[in-house]
Design an enzyme around this catalytic site. Structure first.
Site, PDB file in Angstrom:
ATOM      1  N   ASP A  83      50.979  22.552  35.453  1.00 51.01           N
ATOM      2  CA  ASP A  83      51.443  22.438  36.837  1.00 51.01           C
ATOM      3  C   ASP A  83      50.456  23.160  37.746  1.00 51.01           C
ATOM      4  O   ASP A  83      49.691  24.020  37.301  1.00 51.01           O
ATOM      5  CB  ASP A  83      52.852  23.010  36.996  1.00 51.01           C
ATOM      6  CG  ASP A  83      52.945  24.479  36.625  1.00 51.01           C
ATOM      7  OD1 ASP A  83      52.278  24.889  35.655  1.00 51.01           O
ATOM      8  OD2 ASP A  83      53.696  25.226  37.281  1.00 51.01           O
ATOM      9  N   GLU A 148      54.925  26.964  35.158  1.00 55.43           N
ATOM     10  CA  GLU A 148      54.312  28.283  35.122  1.00 55.43           C
ATOM     11  C   GLU A 148      54.098  28.836  36.520  1.00 55.43           C
ATOM     12  O   GLU A 148      54.281  30.040  36.749  1.00 55.43           O
ATOM     13  CB  GLU A 148      52.989  28.239  34.353  1.00 55.43           C
ATOM     14  CG  GLU A 148      52.391  29.599  34.038  1.00 55.43           C
ATOM     15  CD  GLU A 148      51.493  30.177  35.138  1.00 55.43           C
ATOM     16  OE1 GLU A 148      51.098  31.347  35.005  1.00 55.43           O
ATOM     17  OE2 GLU A 148      51.185  29.454  36.117  1.00 55.43           O
TER      18      GLU A 148
END
Length: 405
Positions: A83, A148
Site C-alpha cells: 500500500d 501498513e
C-alpha cells in the site's frame, strides 16, 4: 550441508532481469493502492509471481499476498508492504505520480521507494532462485502486505496470530539505500481531550473555553518533547502534536471541546504505559482534567476483514552480532566484495509486530532511500533493484551456512 552460493551467477542473473524489474515496478506504480484499496495491485503481483514460477501463490483473508518458493524445512520470509500513501498536493509533483517517469538511472512515481521497489526485487529474486535451482533446503515466503501505511504491523499480526506462520527470520525490504538496518524506534498514537462549556462569544466569561485550556497543555508538551529517553543506537524518543480538533456551536461561540493527536516515537527502554503517564503527570493536563488515551484502529481491509488493534507499535532491534546481521553481511560481501553499512530506520516498519510483538528477528535491506517516502517526486534507483534482487536470492543459503557454524 548448505549448497555453495554461486555469487557471480546470482549477480549476473540480477542484472539480466533489470529491465523486467523496472517494467514490473512501473506496472505497480500505475495502480493507485492506498491503504485498504490494494486489491488491484495485489492481483498484479499475483500474476507476476505466477509468471516467474513461484511454487504457490495465495491471498489470505486480510488481502495479503503470500508467494512461496521451495519446500525445505527452514522457513525464511521477506516482506514488502504494497500500500502507499496518497499523492498530497499534485502541484508539488513534476511528473504524474501514477504514470511515473523513467530515465537510465531512476524510476519515479508514488510507491517507487516506499515500497513497491522491494516487491519488484523480491519477485525477481524468486526467479533467480528458481533459475539456479537454489531452493531445495529452505522455503522462501515472499509477502506483499496491506494496510501498513494506516497501521504498521497489523498485517503481520494477522499472519502470525491467525495464519500461524512463524518464519525463522524476516527481511523487511523497506528502503535502506541498500544498507543493512537492524532496528527502529517504536511509536504510538495518543489523544488528549479537554472539555469546556459553550456560550455566546460576546460574553465568553459565561463559558469555559476548551481551546484556551488546551494552550498550556501544548506548551508543556513542547517542553516534554525535549526531555525524552535516548539510546546510543536508536537515538532519542520524540513527541510532536500532529492534529488538533475542536467543537463549538458556531464561530460566534466559546469552544466546548478541544483535542489533539500526538505522534510519540519510543526509543529503547521507553514503554507505552510510561509515555501515557508522563503526559498525565503534566500540571496543565491535571488542571484541565484532560483525558489522555491511546487510539485504536479498526478499519476494514479491502476484503472487508476487520482486525482491531491498539495504536501501539513496539520498539525493536537485533544486536550487532545477531545471526541475521551476519547472514546479510556474508551475502553482501560475497556479491559485492566490500563491507556493508549497518544502520537503523528513522521511520516505522512491519517489524513492530514481527519482532516487537512476536519476537521473530527482523533485518532490513531494501531499494530506495528513506527520505523519498511520502515525498512528492518519489523515486528509486534501477541499480538498487538489481542489488536487492541479488541479495534476496543469496541470503537464504548464507543463512544456512551461518546455522552450520
Amino acid at each position: 550441508m548448505a549448497k555453495q552460493i554461486p555469487f557471480e551467477l546470482v549477480l549476473e542473473k540480477a542484472y539480466q532481469y533489470k529491465d523486467e524489474m523496472t517494467r514490473f515496478l512501473r506496472d505497480m506504480i500505475a495502480i493507485p493502492s492506498e491503504s485498504c484499496d490494494e486489491k488491484l495491485v495485489v492481483l498484479c503481483i499475483k500474476k507476476e509471481m505466477e509468471k516467474v514460477g513461484f511454487d504457490k501463490v495465495e491471498i489470505d483473508p486480510m488481502g495479503n499476498i503470500l508467494g512461496y518458493i521451495g519446500h525445505g524445512p527452514h522457513l525464511i520470509a521477506m516482506d514488502a508492504h504494497i500500500d502507499t500513501v496518497g499523492i498530497g498536493n499534485i502541484k508539488n509533483w513534476t511528473f504524474d505520480p501514477y504514470q511515473g517517469m523513467e530515465n537510465d538511472e531512476i524510476i519515479g512515481g508514488r510507491g517507487a521507494s516506499d515500497q513497491e521497489g522491494g516487491m519488484a526485487s523480491m519477485v525477481y529474486a524468486g526467479k533467480i532462485i528458481k533459475d539456479l535451482g537454489l531452493e531445495d533446503q529452505y522455503t522462501l515466503l515472499v509477502t506483499g502486505t496491506v494496510q501498513e501505511e494506516d497501521c504498521d504491523g497489523l498485517c503481520w499480526q494477522y499472519i502470525i496470530e491467525q495464519s500461524n506462520i512463524r518464519p525463522e527470520f524476516v527481511i523487511s525490504t523497506e528502503p535502506t539505500d541498500c544498507q543493512i538496518y537492524r532496528g527502529q524506534r517504536g511509536r504510538m498514537e495518543i489523544r488528549v481531550d479537554v472539555q469546556g462549556i459553550s456560550c455566546h462569544g460576546s460574553a465568553p466569561e459565561r463559558g469555559d473555553n476548551a481551546i484556551f485550556k488546551m494552550g498550556p497543555i501544548l506548551n508543556e508538551l513542547q517542553q516534554l518533547s525535549g526531555n525524552l529517553g535516548n539510546d546510543d543506537f536508536l537515538g532519542k524518543g520524540t513527541l510532536t502534536v500532529s492534529e488538533i480538533f475542536f467543537t463549538s456551536p458556531s464561530r460566534c461561540a466559546v469552544a466546548d471541546s478541544c483535542a489533539v493527536s500526538i505522534d510519540r516515537r519510543l526509543t529503547w527502554g521507553e514503554t507505552w504505559e510510561g509515555a501515557l503517564d508522563e503526559i498525565r503527570a503534566l500540571p496543565s493536563v491535571q488542571a484541565a482534567k484532560a483525558v489522555v488515551s491511546m487510539y485504536d484502529y479498526s478499519r476494514p481491509s479491502y476484503t472487508g476483514l476487520v482486525y482491531p488493534t491498539e495504536c501501539y507499535f513496539p520498539t525493536w532491534k537485533v544486536e550487532e552480532d545477531h545471526i541475521t546481521v551476519k547472514t546479510l553481511s556474508k551475502a553482501y560481501q560475497g556479491l559485492f566484495k566490500k563491507q556493508p553499512v549497518v544502520d537503523k530506520w528513522t521511520f516505522s516498519t512491519n517489524g513492530v509486530s514481527i519482532m516487537g510483538r512476536h519476537g521473530i528477528p527482523v533485518i532490513g535491506f531494501g531499494p530506495g532511500k528513506e527520505p523519498e517516502a511520502h515525498a512528492p517526486n518519489e523515486k528509486t534507483w534501477k541499480d538498487h533493484l538489481v542489488t536487492c534482487a541479488a541479495m534476496y536470492a543469496a541470503v537464504p543459503l548464507a543463512y544456512l551456512e551461518e546455522l552450520e557454524k
